[in-house]
Design a protein around this motif. Structure first.
Motif, PDB file in Angstrom:
ATOM      1  N   THR A   1       0.743  -1.050   0.088  1.00 49.00           N
ATOM      2  CA  THR A   1       0.214   0.051   0.005  1.00 49.00           C
ATOM      3  C   THR A   1       0.891   1.077  -0.011  1.00 49.00           C
ATOM      4  N   THR A   2       0.361   2.271  -0.573  1.00 52.43           N
ATOM      5  CA  THR A   2       0.992   3.479  -0.570  1.00 52.43           C
ATOM      6  C   THR A   2       1.156   4.204   0.782  1.00 52.43           C
ATOM      7  N   GLY A   3       1.847   5.356   0.927  1.00 56.85           N
ATOM      8  CA  GLY A   3       1.638   6.142   2.195  1.00 56.85           C
ATOM      9  C   GLY A   3       0.446   7.074   1.965  1.00 56.85           C
ATOM     10  N   CYS A   4      -0.253   7.182   0.874  1.00 52.17           N
ATOM     11  CA  CYS A   4      -1.551   7.875   0.879  1.00 52.17           C
ATOM     12  C   CYS A   4      -2.625   6.684   1.041  1.00 52.17           C
ATOM     13  N   PRO A   5      -3.389   6.817   1.993  1.00 49.29           N
ATOM     14  CA  PRO A   5      -4.123   5.680   2.564  1.00 49.29           C
ATOM     15  C   PRO A   5      -5.299   5.595   1.202  1.00 49.29           C
ATOM     16  N   GLY A   6      -5.629   4.052   0.997  1.00 50.86           N
ATOM     17  CA  GLY A   6      -6.636   4.025   0.126  1.00 50.86           C
ATOM     18  C   GLY A   6      -6.227   4.133  -1.421  1.00 50.86           C
ATOM     19  N   THR A   7      -5.179   4.134  -1.713  1.00 53.57           N
ATOM     20  CA  THR A   7      -4.626   4.402  -3.141  1.00 53.57           C
ATOM     21  C   THR A   7      -3.459   3.521  -3.425  1.00 53.57           C
ATOM     22  N   VAL A   8      -3.159   3.215  -4.592  1.00 52.53           N
ATOM     23  CA  VAL A   8      -2.050   2.453  -5.206  1.00 52.53           C
ATOM     24  C   VAL A   8      -1.304   3.459  -6.167  1.00 52.53           C
ATOM     25  N   THR A   9      -0.013   3.564  -6.257  1.00 47.29           N
ATOM     26  CA  THR A   9       0.632   4.481  -7.174  1.00 47.29           C
ATOM     27  C   THR A   9       1.752   3.717  -7.841  1.00 47.29           C
ATOM     28  N   GLY A  10       2.339   4.380  -8.862  1.00 43.60           N
ATOM     29  CA  GLY A  10       3.410   3.662  -9.600  1.00 43.60           C
ATOM     30  C   GLY A  10       4.386   3.139  -8.645  1.00 43.60           C
ATOM     31  N   PRO A  11       5.060   3.514  -7.521  1.00 43.00           N
ATOM     32  CA  PRO A  11       6.002   2.841  -6.732  1.00 43.00           C
ATOM     33  C   PRO A  11       5.546   1.541  -6.041  1.00 43.00           C
ATOM     34  N   ASP A  12       4.127   1.587  -5.791  1.00 41.23           N
ATOM     35  CA  ASP A  12       3.568   0.336  -5.213  1.00 41.23           C
ATOM     36  C   ASP A  12       3.608  -0.766  -6.173  1.00 41.23           C
ATOM     37  N   LEU A  13       3.580  -0.444  -7.693  1.00 36.52           N
ATOM     38  CA  LEU A  13       3.784  -1.641  -8.669  1.00 36.52           C
ATOM     39  C   LEU A  13       5.185  -2.011  -8.767  1.00 36.52           C
ATOM     40  N   TRP A  14       6.228  -0.892  -8.526  1.00 35.39           N
ATOM     41  CA  TRP A  14       7.523  -1.187  -8.719  1.00 35.39           C
ATOM     42  C   TRP A  14       7.948  -2.206  -7.706  1.00 35.39           C
ATOM     43  N   LEU A  15       7.402  -1.828  -6.544  1.00 36.19           N
ATOM     44  CA  LEU A  15       7.727  -2.752  -5.309  1.00 36.19           C
ATOM     45  C   LEU A  15       7.129  -4.086  -5.600  1.00 36.19           C
ATOM     46  N   ALA A  16       5.713  -4.102  -5.898  1.00 34.81           N
ATOM     47  CA  ALA A  16       5.386  -5.658  -6.499  1.00 34.81           C
ATOM     48  C   ALA A  16       6.507  -6.223  -7.401  1.00 34.81           C
ATOM     49  N   GLU A  17       6.881  -5.627  -8.220  1.00 34.88           N
ATOM     50  CA  GLU A  17       7.679  -6.089  -9.275  1.00 34.88           C
ATOM     51  C   GLU A  17       8.906  -6.762  -8.642  1.00 34.88           C
ATOM     52  N   ARG A  18       9.441  -5.994  -7.601  1.00 35.71           N
ATOM     53  CA  ARG A  18      10.745  -6.361  -6.933  1.00 35.71           C
ATOM     54  C   ARG A  18      10.495  -7.602  -5.905  1.00 35.71           C
ATOM     55  N   ILE A  19       9.245  -7.387  -5.456  1.00 37.77           N
ATOM     56  CA  ILE A  19       8.967  -8.674  -4.609  1.00 37.77           C
ATOM     57  C   ILE A  19       8.716 -10.020  -5.511  1.00 37.77           C
ATOM     58  N   GLU A  20       8.169  -9.778  -6.773  1.00 37.69           N
ATOM     59  CA  GLU A  20       8.105 -10.876  -7.431  1.00 37.69           C
ATOM     60  C   GLU A  20       9.582 -11.498  -7.720  1.00 37.69           C
ATOM     61  N   ALA A  21      10.522 -10.700  -8.004  1.00 40.29           N
ATOM     62  CA  ALA A  21      11.877 -10.872  -8.654  1.00 40.29           C
ATOM     63  C   ALA A  21      12.539 -11.651  -7.533  1.00 40.29           C
ATOM     64  N   ALA A  22      12.137 -11.009  -6.025  1.00 41.49           N
ATOM     65  CA  ALA A  22      12.783 -11.828  -5.064  1.00 41.49           C
ATOM     66  C   ALA A  22      12.249 -13.173  -4.863  1.00 41.49           C
ATOM     67  N   ILE A  23      10.987 -13.310  -4.982  1.00 42.53           N
ATOM     68  CA  ILE A  23      10.172 -14.715  -4.940  1.00 42.53           C
ATOM     69  C   ILE A  23      10.895 -15.534  -6.031  1.00 42.53           C
ATOM     70  N   ALA A  24      10.975 -14.966  -7.044  1.00 48.85           N
ATOM     71  CA  ALA A  24      11.709 -15.979  -8.237  1.00 48.85           C
ATOM     72  C   ALA A  24      13.243 -16.224  -7.943  1.00 48.85           C
ATOM     73  N   ASP A  25      13.955 -15.437  -7.275  1.00 48.25           N
ATOM     74  CA  ASP A  25      15.159 -15.827  -6.962  1.00 48.25           C
ATOM     75  C   ASP A  25      15.233 -16.982  -5.830  1.00 48.25           C
ATOM     76  N   LEU A  26      14.390 -16.943  -5.250  1.00 43.58           N
ATOM     77  CA  LEU A  26      14.193 -18.171  -4.119  1.00 43.58           C
ATOM     78  C   LEU A  26      13.703 -19.390  -4.575  1.00 43.58           C
ATOM     79  N   THR A  27      12.951 -19.518  -5.771  1.00 46.08           N
ATOM     80  CA  THR A  27      12.700 -20.801  -6.282  1.00 46.08           C
ATOM     81  C   THR A  27      13.345 -21.127  -7.548  1.00 46.08           C
TER      82      THR A  27
END
Length: 96
Positions: A70-96
């Motif tokens: 979630t972003t620092g602005c309650p109730g919204t999703v922003t570009g940085p949230d999507l970038w973080l989701a992409e990084r989380i996905e990359a970190a998961i891929a590195d584990l598997t």
């Protein structure tokens, strides 16, 4: 301040991120990984989040780890949230 994304923007972006769910309020992903891998994955995600000035919450369950972005602005999703989701996905891929 990053601009809030619409549900359409989010749906389109999540099309490239397998197993992610989201709407204009939050993004989330549950991954099944051994409990002993939780700490290293959480640590990497926290470092990535700090680098992006964003944050992710996590919930641990036996054999599962759920990330909620979630972003620092309650109730919204922003570009940085999507970038973080992409990084989380990359970190998961590195584990598997």
């Amino acid at each position: 301040m990053p601009e809030a994304l619409t549900d359409t923007d989010i749906t389109r972006a999540l099309g490239g991120l397998a197993d992610w769910q989201g709407d204009a309020h939050r993004l989330s992903r549950t991954v099944r990984i051994p409990v002993q891998a939780h700490g290293s994955l959480i640590g990497r995600v926290q470092r990535d989040a700090a680098e992006l000035s964003d944050h992710a919450q996590f919930e641990r369950r036996a054999g599962e780890l759920t990330f909620t972005v979630t972003t620092g602005c309650p109730g919204t999703v922003t570009g940085p949230d999507l970038w973080l989701a992409e990084r989380i996905e990359a970190a998961i891929a590195d584990l598997t």
